[in-house]
Design a protein around this motif. Sequence first.
Motif, PDB file in Angstrom:
ATOM      1  N   UNK A  27     -23.913  78.508 102.637  1.00 49.97           N
ATOM      2  CA  UNK A  27     -23.233  79.754 102.266  1.00 49.97           C
ATOM      3  C   UNK A  27     -21.981  79.437 101.467  1.00 49.97           C
ATOM      4  N   UNK A  28     -21.470  80.444 100.770  1.00 49.94           N
ATOM      5  CA  UNK A  28     -20.252  80.252  99.992  1.00 49.94           C
ATOM      6  C   UNK A  28     -19.553  81.583  99.767  1.00 49.94           C
ATOM      7  N   UNK A  29     -18.215  81.593  99.710  1.00 51.87           N
ATOM      8  CA  UNK A  29     -17.545  82.775  99.172  1.00 51.87           C
ATOM      9  C   UNK A  29     -17.979  82.952  97.710  1.00 51.87           C
ATOM     10  N   UNK A  30     -18.111  84.181  97.262  1.00 51.06           N
ATOM     11  CA  UNK A  30     -18.544  84.470  95.892  1.00 51.06           C
ATOM     12  C   UNK A  30     -17.578  85.449  95.242  1.00 51.06           C
ATOM     13  N   UNK A  31     -17.038  85.050  94.083  1.00 45.07           N
ATOM     14  CA  UNK A  31     -16.173  85.925  93.292  1.00 45.07           C
ATOM     15  C   UNK A  31     -16.595  85.797  91.841  1.00 45.07           C
ATOM     16  N   UNK A  32     -16.846  86.917  91.175  1.00 46.19           N
ATOM     17  CA  UNK A  32     -17.211  86.907  89.761  1.00 46.19           C
ATOM     18  C   UNK A  32     -16.494  88.045  89.057  1.00 46.19           C
ATOM     19  N   UNK A  33     -16.279  87.883  87.748  1.00 43.90           N
ATOM     20  CA  UNK A  33     -15.668  88.963  86.990  1.00 43.90           C
ATOM     21  C   UNK A  33     -14.926  88.480  85.765  1.00 43.90           C
ATOM     22  N   UNK A  34     -14.069  89.327  85.249  1.00 35.13           N
ATOM     23  CA  UNK A  34     -13.274  88.985  84.075  1.00 35.13           C
ATOM     24  C   UNK A  34     -12.345  87.809  84.369  1.00 35.13           C
ATOM     25  N   UNK A  35     -12.109  86.992  83.357  1.00 35.15           N
ATOM     26  CA  UNK A  35     -11.309  85.771  83.511  1.00 35.15           C
ATOM     27  C   UNK A  35     -10.003  86.001  84.252  1.00 35.15           C
ATOM     28  N   UNK A  36      -9.240  86.966  83.770  1.00 37.70           N
ATOM     29  CA  UNK A  36      -7.889  87.178  84.294  1.00 37.70           C
ATOM     30  C   UNK A  36      -7.914  87.529  85.776  1.00 37.70           C
ATOM     31  N   UNK A  37      -8.908  88.299  86.196  1.00 38.75           N
ATOM     32  CA  UNK A  37      -8.998  88.702  87.595  1.00 38.75           C
ATOM     33  C   UNK A  37      -9.365  87.524  88.491  1.00 38.75           C
ATOM     34  N   UNK A  38     -10.232  86.645  88.008  1.00 39.83           N
ATOM     35  CA  UNK A  38     -10.605  85.477  88.800  1.00 39.83           C
ATOM     36  C   UNK A  38      -9.462  84.464  88.830  1.00 39.83           C
ATOM     37  N   UNK A  39      -8.729  84.354  87.738  1.00 41.49           N
ATOM     38  CA  UNK A  39      -7.530  83.493  87.739  1.00 41.49           C
ATOM     39  C   UNK A  39      -6.531  83.966  88.779  1.00 41.49           C
ATOM     40  N   UNK A  40      -6.314  85.266  88.848  1.00 35.50           N
ATOM     41  CA  UNK A  40      -5.394  85.827  89.826  1.00 35.50           C
ATOM     42  C   UNK A  40      -5.884  85.578  91.256  1.00 35.50           C
ATOM     43  N   UNK A  41      -7.200  85.711  91.454  1.00 38.56           N
ATOM     44  CA  UNK A  41      -7.776  85.439  92.767  1.00 38.56           C
ATOM     45  C   UNK A  41      -7.475  84.012  93.194  1.00 38.56           C
ATOM     46  N   UNK A  42      -7.783  83.049  92.322  1.00 40.38           N
ATOM     47  CA  UNK A  42      -7.592  81.646  92.685  1.00 40.38           C
ATOM     48  C   UNK A  42      -6.122  81.337  92.937  1.00 40.38           C
ATOM     49  N   UNK A  43      -5.235  81.968  92.170  1.00 37.08           N
ATOM     50  CA  UNK A  43      -3.798  81.772  92.398  1.00 37.08           C
ATOM     51  C   UNK A  43      -3.383  82.328  93.756  1.00 37.08           C
ATOM     52  N   UNK A  44      -3.968  83.465  94.130  1.00 34.99           N
ATOM     53  CA  UNK A  44      -3.617  84.101  95.406  1.00 34.99           C
ATOM     54  C   UNK A  44      -4.107  83.279  96.592  1.00 34.99           C
ATOM     55  N   UNK A  45      -5.240  82.586  96.422  1.00 33.46           N
ATOM     56  CA  UNK A  45      -5.824  81.820  97.513  1.00 33.46           C
ATOM     57  C   UNK A  45      -5.356  80.376  97.553  1.00 33.46           C
ATOM     58  N   UNK A  46      -4.606  79.959  96.531  1.00 29.53           N
ATOM     59  CA  UNK A  46      -4.183  78.549  96.441  1.00 29.53           C
ATOM     60  C   UNK A  46      -3.259  78.174  97.583  1.00 29.53           C
TER      61      UNK A  46
END
Length: 289
Positions: free
Chosen positions: A270-289
Amino acid sequence: MTVSDPVVEDIVATISRSATEIRQGLIGRRGTVDEENPSGETQAKADVWADELLGERLAGIDGVGQYASEERADVVDCGVDPADGDAYAVAVDPLDGSSNLKSNNTMGTIFGVYDAALPARGETLVAAGFVLYGPITTMVIATEETVAEYELSGGERNVVDDDVTLPDEPVVYGFGGRVPDWPADFREYAREIEDELKLRYGGALIGDVNQVLTYGGTFGYPGLESRPEGKLRLQFEGNPIGYVVERAGGRSSNGDRSLLAVEPDALHDRTPVHVGNDELIERLEAALA
């Protein structure tokens, strides 16, 4: 769009021809069976039927060395080892969102064609896509060259868009899992997104991702407090969907890196899954870092 590799085209054509039959076959198969799939989920009659139908047809294609399904514990050996470079492996979620059968809501079929023995990294995909059983049956196919959308009718594929790309301006979002079970960092990110975009969440991965492909935005099923590894399966859902969205100009992530770069340990990881526009995924990864 014509798929240049004849084996991949045969796989895609087999799934597209089977889609109308699968949709019609859902009638009378809305109940469950007395069994669970390898992920411990109760199987619908339609899950088992769709898997048997696709398994028989795809495993019979010359050039397919392995067939794997979310509904089966093990890989089916079709006689040629993809590790030798002479065959492809096909991984399928035969009926994504089958829990929506009871309420008669959106479902789909997801597939990935790997140039490697399973389990494999998403970077070895040569094609992936999905069928959406919505008001109209449609199929999205991604290859190295492009992403295309078709309407399916009577076994025929009719092109709707031969160059699907995510719109630059995101509009919609959908996040899975119970809010109280979200980790605090993801909850904070989600609060920002819900102030900016419109909620679209239907409980079937395919329907929610297709909203993102159509309107721009983001879909996510995060790791949860009770299930840090996430809910969705990497081989059958995460990799194929990540491949489609990345080929359409967006990004995918497990919260840390592209889904396609995740090294699998087992077929049903299993895996967490996030997909979408670049900027939104960049923000996600920054928030989870």
